[in-house]
Design a protein around this motif. Structure first.
Motif, PDB file in Angstrom:
ATOM      1  N   ALA A  63       1.114  -1.556   0.250  1.00  0.00           N
ATOM      2  CA  ALA A  63      -0.214   0.188   0.073  1.00  0.00           C
ATOM      3  C   ALA A  63       0.792   1.309  -0.415  1.00  0.00           C
ATOM      4  N   SER A  64       1.804   1.147   0.734  1.00  0.00           N
ATOM      5  CA  SER A  64       3.167   2.233   0.627  1.00  0.00           C
ATOM      6  C   SER A  64       4.022   1.481   1.465  1.00  0.00           C
ATOM      7  N   GLU A  65       5.128   2.070   0.529  1.00  0.00           N
ATOM      8  CA  GLU A  65       6.537   2.612   1.164  1.00  0.00           C
ATOM      9  C   GLU A  65       7.687   3.724   1.442  1.00  0.00           C
ATOM     10  N   ARG A  66       8.773   3.148   2.155  1.00  0.00           N
ATOM     11  CA  ARG A  66       9.009   4.311   3.317  1.00  0.00           C
ATOM     12  C   ARG A  66      10.543   4.289   2.348  1.00  0.00           C
ATOM     13  N   TYR A  67      11.128   5.294   1.733  1.00  0.00           N
ATOM     14  CA  TYR A  67      12.695   4.496   2.893  1.00  0.00           C
ATOM     15  C   TYR A  67      13.788   5.732   2.735  1.00  0.00           C
ATOM     16  N   GLU A  68      13.329   5.258   4.670  1.00  0.00           N
ATOM     17  CA  GLU A  68      14.313   7.013   5.467  1.00  0.00           C
ATOM     18  C   GLU A  68      15.792   6.529   4.855  1.00  0.00           C
ATOM     19  N   VAL A  69      16.629   7.723   4.260  1.00  0.00           N
ATOM     20  CA  VAL A  69      17.999   7.360   4.739  1.00  0.00           C
ATOM     21  C   VAL A  69      18.583   7.940   5.697  1.00  0.00           C
ATOM     22  N   ARG A  70      19.954   7.194   6.148  1.00  0.00           N
ATOM     23  CA  ARG A  70      20.174   7.781   7.852  1.00  0.00           C
ATOM     24  C   ARG A  70      21.446   8.329   7.131  1.00  0.00           C
ATOM     25  N   VAL A  71      22.460   7.437   6.452  1.00  0.00           N
ATOM     26  CA  VAL A  71      23.228   8.404   5.852  1.00  0.00           C
ATOM     27  C   VAL A  71      23.300   7.515   4.647  1.00  0.00           C
ATOM     28  N   VAL A  81      24.479   3.788   0.341  1.00  0.00           N
ATOM     29  CA  VAL A  81      23.721   4.607   1.621  1.00  0.00           C
ATOM     30  C   VAL A  81      22.463   3.672   2.484  1.00  0.00           C
ATOM     31  N   GLN A  82      22.881   4.217   3.720  1.00  0.00           N
ATOM     32  CA  GLN A  82      22.690   3.420   5.002  1.00  0.00           C
ATOM     33  C   GLN A  82      20.839   3.713   4.978  1.00  0.00           C
ATOM     34  N   ILE A  83      20.068   3.188   4.968  1.00  0.00           N
ATOM     35  CA  ILE A  83      18.473   2.836   4.894  1.00  0.00           C
ATOM     36  C   ILE A  83      17.156   1.986   5.900  1.00  0.00           C
ATOM     37  N   ASP A  84      16.559   3.010   6.393  1.00  0.00           N
ATOM     38  CA  ASP A  84      15.473   2.043   7.164  1.00  0.00           C
ATOM     39  C   ASP A  84      14.285   1.851   6.320  1.00  0.00           C
ATOM     40  N   TRP A  85      13.908   1.123   6.076  1.00  0.00           N
ATOM     41  CA  TRP A  85      13.052   0.820   4.899  1.00  0.00           C
ATOM     42  C   TRP A  85      10.929   0.276   5.172  1.00  0.00           C
ATOM     43  N   SER A  86      10.521   0.992   5.208  1.00  0.00           N
ATOM     44  CA  SER A  86       9.476   0.095   5.856  1.00  0.00           C
ATOM     45  C   SER A  86       8.182  -0.042   4.553  1.00  0.00           C
ATOM     46  N   GLY A  87       7.311  -0.703   4.687  1.00  0.00           N
ATOM     47  CA  GLY A  87       6.090  -1.058   3.763  1.00  0.00           C
ATOM     48  C   GLY A  87       5.356  -1.716   4.546  1.00  0.00           C
ATOM     49  N   MET A 102       5.419  -4.222   7.204  1.00  0.00           N
ATOM     50  CA  MET A 102       7.311  -4.789   7.179  1.00  0.00           C
ATOM     51  C   MET A 102       8.196  -3.669   7.029  1.00  0.00           C
ATOM     52  N   ARG A 103       9.639  -3.946   8.403  1.00  0.00           N
ATOM     53  CA  ARG A 103      10.835  -3.550   8.011  1.00  0.00           C
ATOM     54  C   ARG A 103      11.946  -3.930   7.087  1.00  0.00           C
ATOM     55  N   ALA A 104      13.493  -3.398   7.282  1.00  0.00           N
ATOM     56  CA  ALA A 104      14.053  -3.281   7.240  1.00  0.00           C
ATOM     57  C   ALA A 104      15.274  -2.241   7.098  1.00  0.00           C
ATOM     58  N   ARG A 119      24.422   1.264 -12.012  1.00  0.00           N
ATOM     59  CA  ARG A 119      24.659  -0.763 -11.286  1.00  0.00           C
ATOM     60  C   ARG A 119      24.262  -0.280  -9.491  1.00  0.00           C
ATOM     61  N   GLN A 120      23.184  -1.380  -9.264  1.00  0.00           N
ATOM     62  CA  GLN A 120      22.668  -1.479  -7.324  1.00  0.00           C
ATOM     63  C   GLN A 120      23.167  -2.193  -6.735  1.00  0.00           C
ATOM     64  N   GLU A 121      23.770  -2.381  -5.426  1.00  0.00           N
ATOM     65  CA  GLU A 121      23.908  -4.202  -5.493  1.00  0.00           C
ATOM     66  C   GLU A 121      23.018  -3.556  -3.470  1.00  0.00           C
ATOM     67  N   GLN A 122      22.081  -4.188  -3.535  1.00  0.00           N
ATOM     68  CA  GLN A 122      20.941  -4.214  -1.933  1.00  0.00           C
ATOM     69  C   GLN A 122      21.462  -5.563  -1.483  1.00  0.00           C
ATOM     70  N   TYR A 123      21.825  -4.594   0.073  1.00  0.00           N
ATOM     71  CA  TYR A 123      22.078  -5.681   1.102  1.00  0.00           C
ATOM     72  C   TYR A 123      21.451  -5.381   2.578  1.00  0.00           C
ATOM     73  N   ASP A 124      19.818  -6.353   1.828  1.00  0.00           N
ATOM     74  CA  ASP A 124      18.589  -6.383   2.850  1.00  0.00           C
ATOM     75  C   ASP A 124      18.334  -7.207   4.182  1.00  0.00           C
ATOM     76  N   CYS A 125      17.858  -6.610   5.434  1.00  0.00           N
ATOM     77  CA  CYS A 125      18.148  -7.228   6.619  1.00  0.00           C
ATOM     78  C   CYS A 125      17.241  -7.157   6.649  1.00  0.00           C
ATOM     79  N   PHE A 126      15.852  -8.020   6.661  1.00  0.00           N
ATOM     80  CA  PHE A 126      14.115  -7.933   6.653  1.00  0.00           C
ATOM     81  C   PHE A 126      14.181  -7.929   8.344  1.00  0.00           C
ATOM     82  N   VAL A 127      13.099  -7.407   9.062  1.00  0.00           N
ATOM     83  CA  VAL A 127      12.463  -7.551  10.558  1.00  0.00           C
ATOM     84  C   VAL A 127      11.000  -8.092  10.254  1.00  0.00           C
ATOM     85  N   LEU A 128      10.872  -9.122  10.434  1.00  0.00           N
ATOM     86  CA  LEU A 128       9.695  -9.254   9.676  1.00  0.00           C
ATOM     87  C   LEU A 128       8.838  -9.839  11.064  1.00  0.00           C
TER      88      LEU A 128
END
Length: 128
Positions: A63-71, A81-87, A102-104, A119-128
């Motif tokens: 329904a929505s997503e948020r990418y909050e850039v920490r650094v 880029v360090q990101i707090d993601w929520s969806g 959901m959060r990561a 090019r983008q490399e993603q390292y996602d650490c999900f907290v379900l």
């Protein structure tokens, strides 16, 4: 525009679910590498077409997503880029109900070419 401006604009486009706007920030030869995580245990590689398809799936699921850039650390045309993601789920996903958030924690390494995300490399650490 600076690398920081381009990366920020790209992330805002992704969270908006406006896939045409996302495509505007992508280099024609974009490659995204998603490293193994809880959602994608074997990891995955995406080209432009696969990213569009993934965007369509995400748009239907969230329904929505948020990418909050920490650094964001920028060096030339590369950003870490360090990101707090929520969806927020628009539909139930397995045991997770509609409306579940959901959060990561994400580390994304983004490289530009010709002012676009190449090019983008993603390292996602999900907290379900």
């Amino acid at each position: 525009m600076t690398t920081r401006d381009i990366v920020t604009s790209y992330l805002r486009a992704v969270e908006s679910h406006d896939l045409d706007e996302v495509a505007r920030w992508q280099h024609p030869e974009i490659e995204v590498v998603e490293h193994p995580n809880k959602i994608t245990p074997n990891g995955k590689r995406y080209d432009r077409e696969a990213l569009r398809a993934a965007g369509e799936r995400g748009k239907a699921l969230m329904a929505s997503e948020r990418y909050e850039v920490r650094v964001m650390i920028v060096e030339g045309e590369r950003a870490a880029v360090q990101i707090d993601w929520s969806g927020t789920l628009a539909v139930a996903a397995g045991p997770l109900p509609v409306g579940h958030v959901m959060r990561a924690q994400i580390c994304s390494i983004i490289e530009l070419r010709d002012g676009k995300v190449w090019r983008q490399e993603q390292y996602d650490c999900f907290v379900l």
